[in-house]
Motif scaffolding. Structure first.
Motif, short mmCIF file in Angstrom:
data_model
loop_
_atom_site.label_atom_id
_atom_site.label_comp_id
_atom_site.label_asym_id
_atom_site.label_seq_id
_atom_site.Cartn_x
_atom_site.Cartn_y
_atom_site.Cartn_z
N UNK A 12 -16.29 0.09 -8.35
CA UNK A 12 -15.34 -0.47 -9.30
C UNK A 12 -14.03 -0.78 -8.60
N UNK A 13 -12.98 -1.00 -9.39
CA UNK A 13 -11.70 -1.44 -8.82
C UNK A 13 -11.12 -0.42 -7.85
N UNK A 14 -11.16 0.88 -8.19
CA UNK A 14 -10.58 1.90 -7.31
C UNK A 14 -11.40 2.06 -6.04
N UNK A 15 -12.72 2.15 -6.17
CA UNK A 15 -13.57 2.33 -5.01
C UNK A 15 -13.49 1.16 -4.05
N UNK A 16 -13.50 -0.06 -4.56
CA UNK A 16 -13.42 -1.23 -3.70
C UNK A 16 -12.07 -1.31 -3.00
N UNK A 17 -10.99 -0.96 -3.70
CA UNK A 17 -9.68 -0.96 -3.05
C UNK A 17 -9.63 0.08 -1.95
N UNK A 18 -10.17 1.28 -2.21
CA UNK A 18 -10.19 2.32 -1.18
C UNK A 18 -11.00 1.86 0.03
N UNK A 22 -9.35 1.47 3.68
CA UNK A 22 -9.91 2.26 4.78
C UNK A 22 -10.37 1.37 5.93
N UNK A 23 -11.09 0.31 5.59
CA UNK A 23 -11.59 -0.60 6.63
C UNK A 23 -10.44 -1.28 7.36
N UNK A 24 -9.37 -1.61 6.64
CA UNK A 24 -8.20 -2.22 7.29
C UNK A 24 -7.53 -1.26 8.27
N UNK A 332 -7.04 6.08 0.71
CA UNK A 332 -7.23 5.75 2.12
C UNK A 332 -6.22 6.49 2.99
N UNK A 333 -4.97 6.53 2.55
CA UNK A 333 -3.94 7.23 3.32
C UNK A 333 -4.22 8.72 3.40
N UNK A 334 -4.67 9.32 2.29
CA UNK A 334 -5.01 10.74 2.29
C UNK A 334 -6.15 11.03 3.26
N UNK A 335 -7.20 10.23 3.16
CA UNK A 335 -8.39 10.46 4.00
C UNK A 335 -8.04 10.38 5.47
N UNK A 336 -7.18 9.44 5.84
CA UNK A 336 -6.85 9.22 7.25
C UNK A 336 -5.63 10.00 7.69
N UNK A 337 -5.14 10.92 6.85
CA UNK A 337 -4.05 11.79 7.24
C UNK A 337 -2.71 11.09 7.37
#
Length: 350
Positions: A12-18, A22-24, A332-337
């Motif tokens: 959905x919108x949140x998952x696709x944005x994440x 993340x890929x960026x 994405x920011x949380x996951x990548x610290x």
């Protein structure tokens, strides 16, 4: 450890944005969606976006979301249409008092909002009846978006950034280490909307997310602002075919077993409300539907790390699409610290 291989569950919108964010950031991203992209709550969203919140944590997330909606507008077929947001009460008491307090606190957070009276509404929006309005707030930085357009854009952007987007693929999540369908990842992000609780339960993680049914309709009608009647608890917004409207009637449901068609009583109620509010309204229902959202006990989302290597973005209380551009980025920011947790939205707070 900075996560580099990341699975995202939910298209959905949140998952696709994440997945895109993340890929960026050079993560190796795999997104799992059990149906078509956006087929859950996102596809049935009203497409309203505003930053008119009274709490600073809500303001920060909503302001960033609108900033990103604007930056994406014009790419492919996606548009953010700036539209004022008017919310009002037609009786004194708690609802009217809440609006006055909300506007004061919003202005404290530098939101472009003001209190307006019935005469000001009539001058600004002659299409609306306002004689019964006791108090109203007007936010100028709101807007509308097309949910399908956002899904299409972010899916394309995620793929272009290198994400592997897999549709019609059920995801089974496990821990120690984080895994999806047996494959190990540095981190797993679950953004599965009303299905988030079930996905996490399979991994042995419990979160207080309650799915509930909501209804909406597209009706014919003139161009209106976004509006919310805090007394009768219904909303409406402009749409290419006229008006989208819905109300505050919610019913807890199983997200895999609920009636996706709107009720006759709902359609009659919405027509009555619009005829009361819109001058010379001819508001035939063009189409209607029911969708499923999810809420938490305090009506704030779960956003962040819920177990070692497992992250969640859910429980939006109907505001998932509205907050998606900022929520996905923060995940994405949380996951990548790249940032600390989000405090008030800590998913372990319960």
């Amino acid at each position: 450890m900075t996560a580099r291989s990341v699975a995202v569950v939910g298209g959905g919108a949140v998952g696709l944005t994440a997945a895109y964010d993340l890929a960026c950031r050079d993560a190796d991203v795999t997104l799992y969606e059990r149906d078509d992209l956006g087929a859950g709550s996102t596809s049935r969203a009203a497409g309203i976006a505003y930053d008119a919140y009274a709490e600073d944590v809500d303001v920060a997330l909503a302001e960033r979301a609108i900033e990103r909606f604007r930056s994406f507008s014009g790419e492919r077929d996606f548009r953010f249409a700036r539209t004022p947001y008017l919310w009002f009460a037609t009786e004194g008491g708690a609802a009217a008092g809440a609006i006055r307090e909300q506007v004061e606190r919003m202005r404290h957070h530098d939101r472009d909002v003001e209190l307006v009276d019935a005469e000001a509404i009539r001058r600004r929006f002659p299409v609306l009846r306002a004689d019964d309005v006791v108090v109203a707030g007007l936010a100028r930085t709101a807007g509308t978006v097309d949910p399908a357009g956002y899904v299409d854009l972010l899916a394309a952007k995620a793929r272009d950034a290198g994400a592997d987007v897999r549709t019609h693929t059920t995801a089974s999540v496990a821990l120690d280490p984080p895994r999806v369908n047996g494959a190990a990842y540095d981190a797993v992000v679950v953004a599965a909307g009303a299905w988030t609780g079930d996905v996490l339960a399979d991994a042995g993680v419990s979160v207080p997310v309650e799915p509930y049914r909501v209804q909406a309709a597209v009706a014919g009608g003139p161009a209106i602002p976004i509006l919310y009647d805090a007394t009768r608890e219904y909303y409406a917004r402009p749409h290419a075919q006229g008006i989208i409207a819905g109300d505050g009637v919610t019913t807890p449901v199983d997200p895999d077993d609920y009636d996706g068609e709107a009720d006759d009583a709902f359609r009659d109620r919405i027509v009555e409300r619009l005829r009361e509010r819109v001058v010379n309204a001819n508001v035939p229902i063009e189409r209607s539907w029911a969708g499923v959202c999810a809420r938490t006990p305090d009506n704030d989302p779960l956003l962040g790390e819920v177990a070692d290597g497992l992250y969640v973005g859910a429980g939006w209380n109907g505001h998932g699409l509205m907050r998606a551009p900022a929520a996905g980025e923060r995940l994405a920011e949380d996951v990548l610290g790249e940032r600390d947790g989000v405090g008030a939205f800590d998913p372990t707070r319960f």
